[in-house]
Enzyme design. Sequence first.
Site, PDB file in Angstrom:
ATOM      1  N   TRP A   1      17.005  26.674  18.021  1.00  0.00           N
ATOM      2  CA  TRP A   1      16.029  25.606  18.054  1.00  0.00           C
ATOM      3  C   TRP A   1      16.110  24.796  16.727  1.00  0.00           C
ATOM      4  O   TRP A   1      15.946  25.558  15.659  1.00  0.00           O
ATOM      5  CB  TRP A   1      14.523  26.261  18.157  1.00  0.00           C
ATOM      6  CG  TRP A   1      13.530  25.377  18.298  1.00  0.00           C
ATOM      7  CD1 TRP A   1      13.063  24.581  17.445  1.00  0.00           C
ATOM      8  CD2 TRP A   1      12.720  24.907  19.656  1.00  0.00           C
ATOM      9  NE1 TRP A   1      12.136  23.684  17.933  1.00  0.00           N
ATOM     10  CE2 TRP A   1      11.745  23.881  19.144  1.00  0.00           C
ATOM     11  CE3 TRP A   1      12.866  25.307  20.998  1.00  0.00           C
ATOM     12  CZ2 TRP A   1      10.964  23.478  20.278  1.00  0.00           C
ATOM     13  CZ3 TRP A   1      11.874  24.982  21.629  1.00  0.00           C
ATOM     14  CH2 TRP A   1      10.823  24.081  21.206  1.00  0.00           C
ATOM     15  N   GLU A   2      16.215  23.373  16.848  1.00  0.00           N
ATOM     16  CA  GLU A   2      16.425  22.939  15.223  1.00  0.00           C
ATOM     17  C   GLU A   2      14.981  22.617  14.602  1.00  0.00           C
ATOM     18  O   GLU A   2      14.407  22.029  15.261  1.00  0.00           O
ATOM     19  CB  GLU A   2      17.115  21.303  15.777  1.00  0.00           C
ATOM     20  CG  GLU A   2      17.493  20.701  14.706  1.00  0.00           C
ATOM     21  CD  GLU A   2      18.463  21.509  13.795  1.00  0.00           C
ATOM     22  OE1 GLU A   2      17.977  21.841  12.721  1.00  0.00           O
ATOM     23  OE2 GLU A   2      19.604  21.604  14.064  1.00  0.00           O
TER      24      GLU A   2
END
Length: 202
Positions: A108-109
């Site tokens: 998840w960025e």
Amino acid sequence: MKIIETELIINAGGFPQSKEWQNIHRDILNAIHSIEWPPGSGSFTLYDESGKKRGQGNGVKPIKEACMKKLQSSGWRLETPVDVATVRRPGPMDATIEVNGRLFCVEWETGNISSSHRAVNKMALGILKDILIGGVLILPTRKMYNYLTDRIGNFLELSPYFPLWKSLQVDEGLLAIIAIEHDGVSKDVERIPKGTDGRAII
């Protein structure tokens, strides 16, 4: 939380049609859709403020943590060290689950666009070396990006490089990039805290 677009980067062999992938995909979708703000509201509403100035906009780490906690409750392992045989060992994968002796990972960025590139490269290399069976990178749309901490990696900025990764020759595996977006914005909700403090978003 809405899923706006899913881009398949690697789609090779039997795994993308397998029951294992169906279960993994379901877990990921459920984790994304479970994220709420304010907590208990049944939707995901961002505080209506640009994140371009210091101290403004909404934080991103608590959003990620809510997704990771949901995956963990479904049997996923968090912060998994994975050696993809690079000179310098990369950081741990955000979440992983084992599939027939290999790992599937979710990232998840929460960093900038360079971080997004590193995440995709790490997963693609892991698939090429038969360490990973697949991976998914989750990151915001450009529209959502405007309300978050400045310079967060986003789907639009990454998309010009999709043809490069799609050119990889892989026998078996799946790599996808998912663009997520808020349900709405409002001045009547609190900002999502920056960093890891604050209430859980789930």
